[in-house]
Design a protein around this motif. Structure first.
Motif, short mmCIF file in Angstrom:
data_model
loop_
_atom_site.label_atom_id
_atom_site.label_comp_id
_atom_site.label_asym_id
_atom_site.label_seq_id
_atom_site.Cartn_x
_atom_site.Cartn_y
_atom_site.Cartn_z
N LYS A 104 107.80 29.49 76.97
CA LYS A 104 106.85 30.02 75.99
C LYS A 104 105.53 29.27 76.01
O LYS A 104 104.45 29.88 75.93
CB LYS A 104 107.46 29.96 74.58
N SER A 105 105.56 27.95 76.13
CA SER A 105 104.32 27.16 76.11
C SER A 105 103.44 27.50 77.31
O SER A 105 102.22 27.53 77.20
CB SER A 105 104.64 25.67 76.09
N VAL A 106 104.07 27.76 78.45
CA VAL A 106 103.32 28.13 79.66
C VAL A 106 102.63 29.47 79.43
O VAL A 106 101.44 29.64 79.73
CB VAL A 106 104.26 28.21 80.88
N TYR A 107 103.38 30.42 78.89
CA TYR A 107 102.84 31.75 78.61
C TYR A 107 101.66 31.67 77.63
O TYR A 107 100.62 32.33 77.84
CB TYR A 107 103.92 32.66 78.03
N VAL A 108 101.81 30.86 76.61
CA VAL A 108 100.74 30.74 75.60
C VAL A 108 99.47 30.20 76.24
O VAL A 108 98.37 30.71 75.99
CB VAL A 108 101.19 29.83 74.43
N HIS A 109 99.60 29.18 77.08
CA HIS A 109 98.41 28.61 77.73
C HIS A 109 97.74 29.63 78.66
O HIS A 109 96.51 29.77 78.66
CB HIS A 109 98.79 27.35 78.52
N SER A 168 102.24 22.11 81.54
CA SER A 168 103.40 22.49 80.75
C SER A 168 104.59 22.85 81.64
O SER A 168 105.72 22.38 81.41
CB SER A 168 103.04 23.67 79.85
N ILE A 169 104.39 23.68 82.67
CA ILE A 169 105.50 24.06 83.54
C ILE A 169 106.03 22.86 84.31
O ILE A 169 107.24 22.73 84.55
CB ILE A 169 105.07 25.19 84.53
N PHE A 195 99.97 28.64 91.11
CA PHE A 195 100.79 27.44 91.15
C PHE A 195 101.97 27.54 90.19
O PHE A 195 103.08 27.09 90.51
CB PHE A 195 99.93 26.21 90.82
N VAL A 196 101.75 28.14 89.04
CA VAL A 196 102.85 28.38 88.10
C VAL A 196 103.91 29.26 88.75
O VAL A 196 105.11 28.98 88.69
CB VAL A 196 102.33 29.01 86.79
#
Length: 283
Positions: free
Chosen positions: A161-166, A195-196, A267-268
């Motif tokens: 979720k934190s990755v998606y939010v960023h 984050s990821i 990269f993610v």
């Protein structure tokens, strides 16, 4: 951005206009032409001048009309040009812009003013194209857009979720047509990578450099990639960088923020695939 997109229920669509042109972009480009070439020359330029020859060339060479049909009255010419402009395909509009830029007039300031105003509109309305010299050049391709969209789909799960939010925040800041924030968009893009990396490394308090080092052992991250993103993180974190220095001393442009979002999205996606291949247990 819609509520359903912000909470990850629907994938966010990248709003960059590639192989398309919405009404706002078309109107903006028409206003550039009108203000640069039509408004300053009322009434219609005297026959035989370079400016009148420019309109004759536009009429005959671009629109392929017969010269005897060129109206004597200014307003008739204006209405004709406007009608054609708003009926053309998106790529024909860009053909027209190039034709105007490449045609000499008696007022050398006109192409320069037209060039600058068009590029401002193209950037504001998130066109994938810019004027470089006297040609329209594509600055964003489908693969870049696909990379961003794929990263949003891949991260739209509870454990990421934190990755998606960023990522979604970076896109939102980049694509805000009224008040884009390129500086903070870059900040959010690199935060998605941070984050990821922390999630895969299993240490949510680690800085990116440390997390990337752990990744090298866990998923076989190439040293070149590790060094590259460590350098990018350093650029955004050092004393004169974006994350810590929010002054206006260094101007950030659309292409800077777009590049960072594309690079970080790629990269993610790469890290997620490598983690899954290595059998990393999310959580």
């Amino acid at each position: 951005m819609k509520f359903s997109e912000r909470i990850g229920k629907k994938p966010v669509k990248v709003d960059i206009q590639i192989e398309s042109m919405d009404d706002d972009l078309r109107k903006g480009l028409w206003n550039c032409f009108y203000q640069s070439y039509l408004s300053p020359i009322r009434p219609f330029p005297t026959s035989g001048t370079k400016l009148s020859l420019f309109f004759e060339s536009l009429w005959t060479d671009f629109f392929k009309e017969t010269i005897d049909k060129l109206p004597d009255e200014y307003y008739e010419t204006e209405e004709y040009l406007k009608g054609k402009f708003f009926r053309m395909e998106w790529y024909e509009v860009y053909d027209c812009l190039e034709f105007v830029l490449k045609t000499k007039t008696s007022l050398e300031r006109l192409p320069r003013i037209f060039f600058n105003s068009c590029n401002k509109v193209l950037e504001k309305e998130l066109s994938a194209y810019r004027i470089v010299g006297t040609e329209i050049t594509q600055m964003t391709d489908k693969n870049e857009i696909q990379e961003i969209e794929e990263s949003l789909v891949n991260s739209a799960v509870p454990h990421l979720k934190s990755v998606y939010v960023h990522l979604s925040t970076a896109l939102s800041l980049l694509s805000d047509r009224k008040s884009p924030d390129y500086r903070n968009s870059i900040k959010e893009s690199i935060s998605a990578v941070e984050s990821i990396s922390k999630i895969i490394a299993g240490d949510r308090k680690a800085e990116l450099g440390k997390a990337l080092k752990v990744l090298s052992d866990k998923i076989g991250l190439h040293n070149g990639l590790k060094a590259g993103f460590s350098s990018i993180y350093g650029y955004t974190s050092d004393e004169g960088g974006i994350r810590h220095a929010m002054s206006d001393e260094k101007e950030i442009y659309f292409e800077d923020a777009k590049y960072m979002l594309v690079a970080c999205s790629a990269f993610v996606n790469y890290l997620i695939m490598k983690a899954e291949r290595a059998g990393i247990i999310w959580g």
